[in-house]
Design an enzyme around this catalytic site. Structure first.
Site, PDB file in Angstrom:
ATOM      1  N   HIS A   1      -7.177 -12.526  -2.385  1.00 39.82           N
ATOM      2  CA  HIS A   1      -6.010 -12.588  -3.267  1.00 39.82           C
ATOM      3  C   HIS A   1      -5.990 -13.988  -3.877  1.00 39.82           C
ATOM      4  O   HIS A   1      -5.069 -14.778  -3.653  1.00 39.82           O
ATOM      5  CB  HIS A   1      -4.733 -12.271  -2.489  1.00 39.82           C
TER       6      HIS A   1
ATOM      7  N   GLU B   1      -6.447  -7.525  -8.005  1.00 39.57           N
ATOM      8  CA  GLU B   1      -6.313  -7.728  -9.445  1.00 39.57           C
ATOM      9  C   GLU B   1      -7.438  -8.541 -10.078  1.00 39.57           C
ATOM     10  O   GLU B   1      -7.230  -9.676 -10.540  1.00 39.57           O
ATOM     11  CB  GLU B   1      -4.963  -8.394  -9.753  1.00 39.57           C
TER      12      GLU B   1
ATOM     13  N   TYR C   1       3.897  -3.519 -12.914  1.00 36.21           N
ATOM     14  CA  TYR C   1       5.191  -4.168 -13.112  1.00 36.21           C
ATOM     15  C   TYR C   1       5.847  -3.811 -14.430  1.00 36.21           C
ATOM     16  O   TYR C   1       7.046  -3.610 -14.496  1.00 36.21           O
ATOM     17  CB  TYR C   1       5.035  -5.701 -13.035  1.00 36.21           C
TER      18      TYR C   1
ATOM     19  N   ARG D   1       1.169  -5.179   3.809  1.00 36.02           N
ATOM     20  CA  ARG D   1      -0.028  -5.621   3.093  1.00 36.02           C
ATOM     21  C   ARG D   1      -0.018  -7.147   3.015  1.00 36.02           C
ATOM     22  O   ARG D   1       0.919  -7.723   2.467  1.00 36.02           O
ATOM     23  CB  ARG D   1      -0.049  -5.009   1.679  1.00 36.02           C
TER      24      ARG D   1
ATOM     25  N   GLU E   1       1.496  -2.773  -5.338  1.00 36.39           N
ATOM     26  CA  GLU E   1       2.510  -3.747  -5.736  1.00 36.39           C
ATOM     27  C   GLU E   1       3.417  -3.138  -6.795  1.00 36.39           C
ATOM     28  O   GLU E   1       2.937  -2.455  -7.704  1.00 36.39           O
ATOM     29  CB  GLU E   1       1.898  -5.021  -6.356  1.00 36.39           C
TER      30      GLU E   1
ATOM     31  N   ASN F   1      -1.472  -1.874  -8.980  1.00 32.36           N
ATOM     32  CA  ASN F   1      -0.289  -2.757  -9.023  1.00 32.36           C
ATOM     33  C   ASN F   1       0.339  -2.593 -10.398  1.00 32.36           C
ATOM     34  O   ASN F   1      -0.360  -2.692 -11.413  1.00 32.36           O
ATOM     35  CB  ASN F   1      -0.678  -4.227  -8.861  1.00 32.36           C
TER      36      ASN F   1
HETATM   37  C1  GAL Z   1       0.775  -9.879  -9.076  1.00 29.24           C
HETATM   38  C2  GAL Z   1       0.142 -10.658  -7.945  1.00 29.24           C
HETATM   39  C3  GAL Z   1       1.113 -11.067  -6.895  1.00 29.24           C
HETATM   40  C4  GAL Z   1       2.473 -11.448  -7.412  1.00 29.24           C
HETATM   41  C5  GAL Z   1       2.950 -10.471  -8.452  1.00 29.24           C
HETATM   42  C6  GAL Z   1       4.312 -10.800  -9.047  1.00 29.24           C
HETATM   43  O1  GAL Z   1      -0.010  -9.971 -10.218  1.00 29.24           O
HETATM   44  O2  GAL Z   1      -0.881  -9.911  -7.336  1.00 29.24           O
HETATM   45  O3  GAL Z   1       0.504 -12.064  -6.135  1.00 29.24           O
HETATM   46  O4  GAL Z   1       2.492 -12.756  -7.814  1.00 29.24           O
HETATM   47  O5  GAL Z   1       2.019 -10.347  -9.470  1.00 29.24           O
HETATM   48  O6  GAL Z   1       4.249 -11.430 -10.252  1.00 29.24           O
END
Ligand code: GAL
Length: 448
Positions: free
Chosen positions: A136, A181, A322, A91, A392, A320
């Protein structure tokens, strides 16, 4: 003997716990974070070029993406890395001003068009599928000068750009991501912390939200009508979705509103059966706007025609993820923090974390794998059996230890939660993307 038996049992268990055939694994990058060559050939200036050059102090180590990983020159090495990793797909994103130096579709850069064409061809030669993001975060500065995402005309400018890219690569690219995002673009983008560096939380940010959804939908409809019959590709966008837990039971209702503003504001218009804004959030912002003496809601309404345009504009759901954060009401006189990172001013909410969740190198990011499964189940519950493509997921650390066990643990534990969501909760996840292929320019955190 006992150890051997336990080992054997674990092996059997592990052997049974596998992702289904056809599940795809890949890794990702974004143009501004890796390409460098910010002014090579006829490339136009992007809002990130302008931001890092005019406000170097906004980046924690005062670095920028002028050179970054130099992928504009070293992309063959990137492909070698991908081959070594044995991924199914890669990607990456296309830089709008590299392809359209003026931002408008009046002139296509030969160099820009060739760069991505060569990359796509080389990936396909090695059996790696290109998954291509159109946006992006590196908006042409020319368009920002005209209001950027707050100008309603941008949805047409985006569709014009999408047409150029679909014409160039539609024969070879089968999975498209229109926007990466929107919540970061529109919400954090209007807190002043990242490009374009404007402060207009709760006003500019909502104009942006509406127009970015329309831009996505126009690009989707364009592909659907003019390219899909021939190329059979799939198009969606990808949303940043944190998971949220109430700090105490008393915060449960507030947490639902946080999910509405953070997750559903970007999903409900596209993926719900009814379309339009999430009703509870729409009512909340309208009422609050009235209380503040606003003549109309700060959240701009959709017309019926716009609702229809946006609703159903997807072939999969990009996600995405985290981190998980806790939610509590701000105390008397306490400031709710920056959107998404520390709080939600609109809701008077402060975000926190449980003490047992490990921290990372990003101040907003704590490790809580179970939150991933809860999020995936929530998305299924809200939007049904849509195919979810995780675009992501990954861990930020200081990069000092190459034997990075915390990262190994992160991937193991988060992937396990994905598998549990699929096996136990029946969530339809079709692919997983590790962020990132390589260390790169991490926006306001620079190279730290
Ligand atoms: C996301 C973003 C990425 C990368 C990732 C890690 O929000 O799409 O570009 O930076 O966070 O923090």
């Amino acid at each position: 003997m006992k150890a051997v038996i336990i080992g054997a049992v674990l092996c059997v268990a592990a052997a049974e716990r596998r992702f289904p055939d056809g599940f795809k694994f890949g890794t990702a990058t974004a143009s501004y974070q890796i390409e460098g060559a910010w002014n090579a050939s006829d490339k136009g200036e992007s809002i990130w070029d302008r931001f890092v050059h005019s406000r170097p102090e906004a980046i924690s180590d005062r670095s920028n993406g002028d050179v970054a990983c130099d992928s504009y020159n070293n992309w063959r090495e990137d492909i070698q890395l991908l081959e070594d990793l044995n991924v199914d797909f890669y990607r990456f994103s296309i830089s709008w001003p590299r392809v359209l130096p003026t931002g408008f579709a009046n002139r296509v850069s030969e160099d820009g068009a060739r760069y991505y064409g060569d990359l796509i061809d080389a990936l396909l030669e090695r059996g790696i599928e290109p998954v291509v993001t159109l946006y992006h975060w590196d908006l042409p500065q020319t368009l920002q000068d005209l209001g950027g995402w707050t100008n309603p005309l941008i949805s047409d400018w985006f569709a014009d750009y999408a047409r150029v890219v679909f014409d160039l690569y539609g024969d070879r690219v089968k999975t498209w991501v229109t926007i990466n995002e929107p919540t970061v673009v529109c919400d954090i983008g209007y807190t002043g912390h990242i490009a374009p560096g404007l402060e207009s939380e709760g006003r500019g940010s909502y104009l942006c939200t509406k127009h970015i959804l329309l831009a996505h939908a126009k690009a989707y409809r364009l592909y659907e009508a003019e390219y899909k019959p021939q190329y059979q590709g799939q198009v969606s966008l990808t949303n940043q979705m944190m998971w949220f837990e109430p700090e105490t039971e008393e915060d449960a209702e507030l947490t639902e509103l946080v999910k509405a503003i953070s997750i559903d504001r970007y999903c409900h218009p596209i993926f719900s059966a009814a379309g339009g804004w999430p009703p509870a959030l729409e009512r909340y912002i309208a009422q609050k706007s009235a209380e503040e003496g606003e003549p109309r809601s700060r959240l701009p309404p959709f017309t019926q025609e716009e609702i229809e345009l946006v609703r159903g504009s997807y072939d999969y759901l990009g996600l995405n993820h985290y981190t998980t954060r806790t939610v509590r009401r701000a105390g008397a006189g306490e400031e709710a923090g920056t959107f998404l990172f520390d709080g939600f001013q609109e809701l008077g909410v402060v975000l926190g974390a449980r003490p047992e969740w490990p921290t990372t190198m990003s101040h907003w990011f704590m490790v809580h794998p179970e939150g991933f499964r809860a999020l995936l189940s929530y998305v299924k519950q809200q939007y049904g059996d849509v195919a979810i493509f995780i675009l992501e997921n990954g861990l930020s650390d200081a990069g000092t230890d190459l034997d990075d066990q915390p990262r190994v643990d992160y991937y193991t534990n988060y992937l396990e939660q994905v598998l549990l969501a699929m096996e136990q909760d029946g969530v339809n996840v079709v692919g997983y993307t590790a962020w990132s292929l390589m260390d790169n320019f991490e926006w306001m955190d620079g190279y730290q």
